[in-house]
Design an enzyme around this catalytic site. Structure first.
Site, PDB file in Angstrom:
ATOM      1  CD  GLU A  72      15.313 -12.935  -8.672  1.00  0.00           C
ATOM      2  OE1 GLU A  72      15.063 -11.846  -9.373  1.00  0.00           O
ATOM      3  OE2 GLU A  72      16.393 -13.152  -8.066  1.00  0.00           O
ATOM      4  NE  ARG A 298       6.888  -2.404 -10.930  1.00  0.00           N
ATOM      5  CZ  ARG A 298       7.734  -3.335 -10.889  1.00  0.00           C
ATOM      6  NH1 ARG A 298       8.316  -3.625 -11.710  1.00  0.00           N
ATOM      7  NH2 ARG A 298       7.865  -3.919  -9.667  1.00  0.00           N
ATOM      8  CE  LYS A 308       9.943 -10.335  -6.462  1.00  0.00           C
ATOM      9  NZ  LYS A 308      10.337 -11.446  -7.155  1.00  0.00           N
TER      10      LYS A 308
HETATM   11  P1  ATP Z   1      10.972  -6.594  -7.711  1.00  0.00           P
HETATM   12  O1  ATP Z   1      11.400  -5.612  -8.605  1.00  0.00           O
HETATM   13  O2  ATP Z   1      10.010  -5.957  -6.850  1.00  0.00           O
HETATM   14  O3  ATP Z   1      11.814  -7.736  -7.047  1.00  0.00           O
HETATM   15  P2  ATP Z   1      10.163  -8.027 -10.107  1.00  0.00           P
HETATM   16  O4  ATP Z   1       9.507  -7.575 -10.979  1.00  0.00           O
HETATM   17  O5  ATP Z   1      11.623  -8.164 -10.065  1.00  0.00           O
HETATM   18  O6  ATP Z   1       9.687  -7.337  -8.554  1.00  0.00           O
HETATM   19  P3  ATP Z   1       9.816 -10.558 -10.485  1.00  0.00           P
HETATM   20  O7  ATP Z   1       9.691 -12.003  -9.769  1.00  0.00           O
HETATM   21  O8  ATP Z   1      10.583 -10.784 -11.353  1.00  0.00           O
HETATM   22  O9  ATP Z   1       9.664  -9.568  -9.703  1.00  0.00           O
HETATM   23  O10 ATP Z   1       8.371 -10.584 -11.317  1.00  0.00           O
HETATM   24  C1  ATP Z   1       7.830 -11.706 -12.095  1.00  0.00           C
HETATM   25  C2  ATP Z   1       6.833 -11.008 -13.222  1.00  0.00           C
HETATM   26  O11 ATP Z   1       5.887 -10.068 -12.446  1.00  0.00           O
HETATM   27  C3  ATP Z   1       7.703 -10.090 -13.882  1.00  0.00           C
HETATM   28  O12 ATP Z   1       7.300 -10.390 -15.348  1.00  0.00           O
HETATM   29  C4  ATP Z   1       7.472  -8.642 -13.733  1.00  0.00           C
HETATM   30  O13 ATP Z   1       7.504  -7.786 -14.624  1.00  0.00           O
HETATM   31  C5  ATP Z   1       6.114  -8.789 -13.241  1.00  0.00           C
HETATM   32  N1  ATP Z   1       5.489  -7.990 -12.179  1.00  0.00           N
HETATM   33  C6  ATP Z   1       6.475  -7.577 -10.860  1.00  0.00           C
HETATM   34  N2  ATP Z   1       5.945  -6.415 -10.297  1.00  0.00           N
HETATM   35  C7  ATP Z   1       4.905  -6.203 -10.879  1.00  0.00           C
HETATM   36  C8  ATP Z   1       3.897  -5.034 -11.019  1.00  0.00           C
HETATM   37  N3  ATP Z   1       3.823  -4.239  -9.778  1.00  0.00           N
HETATM   38  N4  ATP Z   1       2.875  -4.875 -11.845  1.00  0.00           N
HETATM   39  C9  ATP Z   1       2.941  -5.820 -12.838  1.00  0.00           C
HETATM   40  N5  ATP Z   1       3.739  -6.896 -13.126  1.00  0.00           N
HETATM   41  C10 ATP Z   1       4.779  -6.887 -12.095  1.00  0.00           C
HETATM   42 MG    MG Z   2      12.391  -9.307 -11.557  1.00  0.00          MG
END
Ligand code: ATP
Ligand code: MG
Length: 607
Positions: A72, A298, A308
């Site tokens: 995102e 994760r 984030k």
């Molecule tokens: P946040 O919740 O901190 O905003 P997010 O997971 O929503 O992070 P996205 O931009 O949606 O952020 O993430 C893109 C991809 O990266 C998704 O498929 C997510 O599952 C993966 N991802 C995000 N954070 C991690 C992590 N700490 N370890 C492994 N994969 C991750």
């Molecule tokens: Mg997300």
């Protein structure tokens, strides 16, 4: 009805128990596997790659492998994302004809910005991955998603609901209590179609109505209790402008995006495991291409935060200097700090892929960085905290250019010339006036070797009025040029130096963990994660000396400063001022931890 609900609750209870038992068994195996991976052994194939191989064997997807990385655009990428995109792009690359899409999941206009879109592309590319022509935006599918929603309305599987947020929560029930049907659940298809159209056209206030899927308000899985598909937002979208007044929710949009793109394996993190029945429900009811969702754990790292939202807070409240602050676990921060893409990829390989949440020691990441930089970065001499040395018996105007090896790990890196003269700097730490027994470096009347140069002996210590040492007087033995004495005399230590008249002056930034706590997100009630920010995470040294060969370095060039660590030229460098970041010290805490067999202890399990 009551018996039905009791049975449902019983099912929740049993499935939670089964999950815990399963998780602890999986956990044991994964711990073994992780130990091997972290020790650098060739990892066994992870469970996701096993699924892909099996699908290819059974021709489930006609041997196609299409994955995607769907960030995102609401922040910069961090190393957790790297774990995800190395997995998705990695699997695509390992399978012939495979491909991985980069897709911006830009369904929430409130938090998203074009600059994040740019930084994400830059970071994924820098890490060595290529999506070729497969760059997609969820917002490009808004029309199609809208059509799908109308299809569900027409099938009697979606309805417009006027409950406000609070009422919706109330009607939803809890883990132990079933929900209640919304009073709007049985609206006619025509009324739903009409209201949804008017929602889209912007007729209603934000929060006044939503479109919901009609599934089961007493499902043991809360995600299946008539989830919201569309909400009203009168917000400007960074790509679609003000065209839309309804925006899809993540759960509704995500499976459709995968389906539209023909994805085969939709890999996401564990928190979406409970959303999978919904992912499947939408695609089944629409009877469209239906990828397989697979979840993995994760990445969490000690001494840092990975959400984030938290990172944004640190940036906006200026606890750090922007998203690329070298103390952050963002890809741009790590790049600026001097981490190489190879070392980050190696780290992701070593931690492996599993189904069990755990926190990885940041020392493992630093270990991977050191291993790579040791092989690839040239050595130079630099002095961080200078102490002036004058050699009394060295000719006043003389300078000599000494041969120095660029990288003992890489013969092809060759040699360079380093200037030596009567006045030079050594590290303050390399001298003690009254040394304890185990201090073998320079001290009064003691002889040491200057790297690539001569043996010197300290003959006098000059102090200022406050008793601070400001200068050392030494003598040198001209017969020891190159670092050996013809009479076989031995010295116990070799120290580095930089000739005073040739030195480049530089600012050097030293970094420590951003937080003092291993798990900063574990806070006591009422405590903020920022309460454990490390006040000493950045130390700036402004009067450092570096040998002149560094004058042509470019931002992001990585060097080893002998005996001090790995350093990277910062983009703040100007014509008049050189700025280096310390990437990592030479001391390898991970190697020590492993030697002591402490790996199991430091890995904290989250459940
Ligand atoms: P946040 O919740 O901190 O905003 P997010 O997971 O929503 O992070 P996205 O931009 O949606 O952020 O993430 C893109 C991809 O990266 C998704 O498929 C997510 O599952 C993966 N991802 C995000 N954070 C991690 C992590 N700490 N370890 C492994 N994969 C991750
Ligand atoms: Mg997300």
């Amino acid at each position: 009805m009551i018996i039905d609900n009791i049975l449902k609750l019983f099912r929740i209870e049993v499935s939670v128990r089964q999950y815990i038992v399963k998780a602890s068994q999986v956990g044991k195996q994964e711990n073994e596997q992780k130990k091997d991976n972290e020790a650098g052994k060739q990892p066994s194939v992870d469970f996701i790659r096993t699924i892909v191989a099996e699908d290819n064997r059974t021709k489930k997807w006609d041997c196609e492998v299409i994955t995607r990385f769907p960030p995102e655009p609401n922040g910069f990428l961090h190393i957790g994302h790297a774990k995800s995109f190395c997995l998705n792009f990695g699997i695509a690359a390992e399978n012939e004809g495979g491909r991985c899409h980069l897709r911006f999941d830009d369904t929430n206009p409130v938090m998203e910005e074009a600059r994040y879109v740019e930084s994400i592309q830059e970071d994924v590319r820098w890490m060595g991955w290529d999506w070729e022509e497969h760059l997609y935006y969820a917002s490009d599918y808004f029309d199609q998603m809208h059509d799908y929603a109308v299809q569900l309305i027409n099938k009697g599987l979606a309805y417009v609901c006027d409950l406000n947020a609070e009422e919706t929560r109330e009607y939803r029930g809890t883990l132990t209590e079933p929900g209640k049907d919304s009073p709007h659940r049985n609206r006619s298809i025509d009324e739903n179609r009409d209201l949804f159209k008017r929602m889209k056209e912007g007729e209603f206030k934000e929060g006044s109505r939503v479109l919901r899927a009609k599934i089961d308000m007493s499902s043991p899985n809360l995600n299946m209790r008539d989830p919201v598909m569309y909400r009203i937002l009168h917000a400007e979208h960074h790509r679609t402008g003000s065209t839309w007044h309804t925006y899809p929710t993540y759960d509704w949009a995500h499976g459709l995006e995968d389906s539209i793109e023909g994805v085969t394996h939709s890999i996401c993190t564990l928190e979406f495991e409970n959303h999978r029945p919904l992912y499947d429900w939408y695609l089944d009811k629409l009877e469209v291409h239906h990828p397989q969702q697979i979840e993995f754990a994760r990445l969490e790292l000690t001494y840092t935060v990975m959400s984030k939202r938290k990172l944004l807070q640190l940036v906006e409240e200026k606890h750090v200097n922007g998203w690329d602050d070298p103390r952050l676990p963002t890809i741009s921060g790590m790049r600026r700090r001097g981490y190489s893409p190879e070392s980050i990829r190696e780290f992701c390989r070593r931690i492996g892929i599993n189904k069990f949440n755990s926190t990885i020691d940041i020392a493992l990441l630093e270990h991977c960085v050191r291993e790579d930089l040791n092989k690839t970065s040239n050595r130079v001499m630099a002095v961080l905290r200078p102490l002036k040395v004058i050699i009394d018996n060295y000719p006043e105007e003389q300078e000599e250019w000494m041969d120095a090896v660029n990288n003992p790990e890489d013969p092809e890196a060759g040699t360079r010339k380093v200037p030596f003269s009567k006045i030079f700097y050594i590290e303050q730490d390399d001298f003690m006036e009254d040394p304890p027994k185990k201090f073998f470096r320079l001290a009064p009347d003691r002889e040491v070797r200057l790297r690539y140069a001569y043996f010197i002996t300290c003959t006098d210590v000059v102090k200022d009025d406050n008793g601070q040492i400001i200068e050392l007087r030494c003598s040198y033995d001209p017969a020891t040029r190159g670092g050996n004495s013809p009479d076989g005399r031995k010295v116990k230590s070799t120290i580095h130096w930089v000739s005073a008249s040739h030195a480049l002056h530089a600012e050097i930034r030293l970094y420590d963990h951003l937080f003092t706590k291993e798990q900063p997100q574990d806070t006591a009630d009422g405590e903020d994660f920022k309460s454990s920010l490390n006040p000493e995470s950045l130390t700036t040294l402004s009067d450092c000396m570096i040998e002149p060969s560094v004058k042509d370095a470019n931002p992001l060039d990585r060097l080893q400063f002998e005996r001090l660590g790995y350093f990277c030229l910062d983009k703040d460098t100007t014509k008049n001022e050189i700025v280096f970041n310390r990437t990592v010290t030479l001391r390898d805490t991970w190697a020590k931890i492993q030697k002591k067999g402490q790996t199991a202890q430091i890995r904290k399990l989250n459940i």
